[in-house]
Design a protein around this motif. Structure first.
Motif, PDB file in Angstrom:
ATOM      1  N   HIS A   1       0.832  -1.202   0.000  1.00 37.61           N
ATOM      2  CA  HIS A   1       0.000   0.000   0.000  1.00 37.61           C
ATOM      3  C   HIS A   1       0.869   1.255   0.000  1.00 37.61           C
ATOM      4  CE1 HIS A   1      -3.490   2.485   0.628  1.00 37.61           C
ATOM      5  NE2 HIS A   1      -2.899   3.054   1.671  1.00 37.61           N
ATOM      6  N   ARG A   2       1.936   1.255   0.806  1.00 38.82           N
ATOM      7  CA  ARG A   2       2.839   2.409   0.876  1.00 38.82           C
ATOM      8  C   ARG A   2       3.466   2.665  -0.490  1.00 38.82           C
ATOM      9  NH1 ARG A   2       7.962   3.635   0.852  1.00 38.82           N
ATOM     10  NH2 ARG A   2       8.720   1.494   0.822  1.00 38.82           N
ATOM     11  N   LEU A   3       3.919   1.608  -1.152  1.00 40.24           N
ATOM     12  CA  LEU A   3       4.538   1.770  -2.473  1.00 40.24           C
ATOM     13  C   LEU A   3       3.520   2.251  -3.503  1.00 40.24           C
ATOM     14  CD1 LEU A   3       6.846  -1.369  -2.459  1.00 40.24           C
ATOM     15  CD2 LEU A   3       7.590   1.024  -2.425  1.00 40.24           C
ATOM     16  N   GLN A   4       2.297   1.723  -3.450  1.00 38.97           N
ATOM     17  CA  GLN A   4       1.256   2.175  -4.377  1.00 38.97           C
ATOM     18  C   GLN A   4       0.956   3.649  -4.162  1.00 38.97           C
ATOM     19  OE1 GLN A   4      -1.752  -0.754  -3.367  1.00 38.97           O
ATOM     20  NE2 GLN A   4      -1.593  -1.652  -5.405  1.00 38.97           N
ATOM     21  N   GLU A   5       0.882   4.067  -2.908  1.00 42.82           N
ATOM     22  CA  GLU A   5       0.624   5.474  -2.598  1.00 42.82           C
ATOM     23  C   GLU A   5       1.767   6.362  -3.070  1.00 42.82           C
ATOM     24  OE1 GLU A   5      -2.048   7.153  -0.951  1.00 42.82           O
ATOM     25  OE2 GLU A   5      -3.019   5.285  -1.571  1.00 42.82           O
ATOM     26  N   ARG A   6       2.988   5.931  -2.835  1.00 39.27           N
ATOM     27  CA  ARG A   6       4.144   6.768  -3.168  1.00 39.27           C
ATOM     28  C   ARG A   6       4.353   6.881  -4.677  1.00 39.27           C
ATOM     29  NH1 ARG A   6      10.255   7.022  -0.839  1.00 39.27           N
ATOM     30  NH2 ARG A   6      10.808   8.834  -2.080  1.00 39.27           N
ATOM     31  N   PHE A   7       4.229   5.761  -5.387  1.00 42.72           N
ATOM     32  CA  PHE A   7       4.572   5.742  -6.805  1.00 42.72           C
ATOM     33  C   PHE A   7       3.384   5.925  -7.741  1.00 42.72           C
ATOM     34  CE2 PHE A   7       8.354   3.866  -4.963  1.00 42.72           C
ATOM     35  CZ  PHE A   7       9.359   4.421  -5.728  1.00 42.72           C
ATOM     36  N   GLY A   8       2.173   5.785  -7.253  1.00 41.92           N
ATOM     37  CA  GLY A   8       0.997   6.004  -8.091  1.00 41.92           C
ATOM     38  C   GLY A   8       1.016   5.156  -9.354  1.00 41.92           C
ATOM     39  N   PRO A   9       0.801   5.773 -10.521  1.00 42.21           N
ATOM     40  CA  PRO A   9       0.754   5.027 -11.785  1.00 42.21           C
ATOM     41  C   PRO A   9       2.068   4.297 -12.097  1.00 42.21           C
ATOM     42  CG  PRO A   9       0.006   7.284 -12.111  1.00 42.21           C
ATOM     43  CD  PRO A   9       0.520   7.192 -10.711  1.00 42.21           C
ATOM     44  N   GLU A  10       3.168   4.786 -11.568  1.00 46.06           N
ATOM     45  CA  GLU A  10       4.461   4.137 -11.795  1.00 46.06           C
ATOM     46  C   GLU A  10       4.478   2.739 -11.161  1.00 46.06           C
ATOM     47  OE1 GLU A  10       8.524   3.985 -13.207  1.00 46.06           O
ATOM     48  OE2 GLU A  10       6.724   5.089 -13.788  1.00 46.06           O
ATOM     49  N   TYR A  11       3.741   2.550 -10.069  1.00 41.13           N
ATOM     50  CA  TYR A  11       3.627   1.241  -9.428  1.00 41.13           C
ATOM     51  C   TYR A  11       2.990   0.253 -10.414  1.00 41.13           C
ATOM     52  CZ  TYR A  11       2.205  -2.398  -6.117  1.00 41.13           C
ATOM     53  OH  TYR A  11       2.017  -3.604  -5.479  1.00 41.13           O
ATOM     54  N   ASP A  12       1.854   0.661 -10.982  1.00 43.74           N
ATOM     55  CA  ASP A  12       1.149  -0.212 -11.932  1.00 43.74           C
ATOM     56  C   ASP A  12       1.997  -0.476 -13.178  1.00 43.74           C
ATOM     57  OD1 ASP A  12      -1.092  -0.374 -10.262  1.00 43.74           O
ATOM     58  OD2 ASP A  12      -1.936   1.463 -11.111  1.00 43.74           O
ATOM     59  N   ARG A  13       2.685   0.544 -13.669  1.00 40.67           N
ATOM     60  CA  ARG A  13       3.545   0.380 -14.839  1.00 40.67           C
ATOM     61  C   ARG A  13       4.644  -0.637 -14.544  1.00 40.67           C
ATOM     62  NH1 ARG A  13       7.925   1.133 -17.250  1.00 40.67           N
ATOM     63  NH2 ARG A  13       8.995   1.965 -15.463  1.00 40.67           N
ATOM     64  N   SER A  14       5.207  -0.576 -13.352  1.00 40.15           N
ATOM     65  CA  SER A  14       6.269  -1.507 -12.963  1.00 40.15           C
ATOM     66  C   SER A  14       5.741  -2.932 -12.848  1.00 40.15           C
ATOM     67  CB  SER A  14       6.912  -1.078 -11.639  1.00 40.15           C
ATOM     68  OG  SER A  14       7.552   0.159 -11.771  1.00 40.15           O
ATOM     69  N   VAL A  15       4.553  -3.074 -12.280  1.00 40.86           N
ATOM     70  CA  VAL A  15       3.945  -4.409 -12.177  1.00 40.86           C
ATOM     71  C   VAL A  15       3.729  -4.983 -13.578  1.00 40.86           C
ATOM     72  CG1 VAL A  15       1.865  -5.694 -11.508  1.00 40.86           C
ATOM     73  CG2 VAL A  15       2.871  -4.025  -9.927  1.00 40.86           C
TER      74      VAL A  15
END
Length: 187
Positions: free
Chosen positions: A38-52
């Motif tokens: 959750h912390r990483l999703q909050e911090r990175f936003g769309p970049e989290y999904d792009r990385s996944v």
């Protein structure tokens, strides 16, 4: 009472205790990882999904994002002095003024100005993907602008971008430029 029954009861109690402790440990581990995700999703936003999407799993993406954070922690990212910020702002105004007459060169200049600004702030100048990854740690909301501008610049290098796309590239670069133009307070 049957002989050996108390010993058998103790064994079951110990076994049940071990199972309960294991379940508690598993619950704590699960809660910690959920909180970390959750912390990483909050911090990175769309970049989290792009990385996944790019890496194919949450575990790999989260590991990569944590590695980025750790790497960027060691950078000496500094805000600009007001005079430096003014110089960069003026350079951007000149660049925008030249767009009408030479859109291709304006995109090249925008990329160079963003790189110069990143360097001045303390970001290392590796390859594009490394720069974008580093920027995503502190500026996740605008890293997609950087990726979009770079993609248009690459298409332009192949002669595939029209003037409207070049305009969009400059707009994307401007979003990143504005975000990076952090000024140090004068004391």
């Amino acid at each position: 009472m049957i002989a050996g029954q108390p010993r058998q009861n103790r064994t079951w109690i110990i076994l049940a205790g071990v199972v309960v402790l294991a379940l508690i440990a598993l619950g704590i581990w699960f809660f910690y990882h959920k909180k970390q995700s959750h912390r990483l999703q909050e911090r990175f936003g769309p970049e989290y999904d792009r990385s996944v999407d790019e890496l194919g799993s949450r575990t790999k993406a989260e590991s990569e994002l944590k590695a980025r954070e750790k790497r960027v922690e060691h950078f000496n990212i500094v805000p600009l002095a007001p005079s430096e910020a003014a110089r960069f702002s003026e350079a951007w105004k000149v660049l925008q003024g030249r767009f009408v007459d030479d859109p291709k060169n304006a995109v090249v200049q925008a990329d160079q100005l963003v790189r110069e600004l990143m360097l001045k702030r303390g970001y290392p100048m590796g390859d594009f993907e490394r720069r974008a990854a580093d920027i995503s740690v502190d500026h996740p909301a605008v890293v997609e602008h950087y990726r979009a501008a770079q993609a248009i610049a690459v298409r332009d290098g192949r002669g595939e971008a029209d003037t409207e796309e070049l305009r969009k590239a400059v707009v994307h670069y401007r979003a990143l430029f504005d975000e990076l133009l952090e000024v140090r307070e004068v004391k």
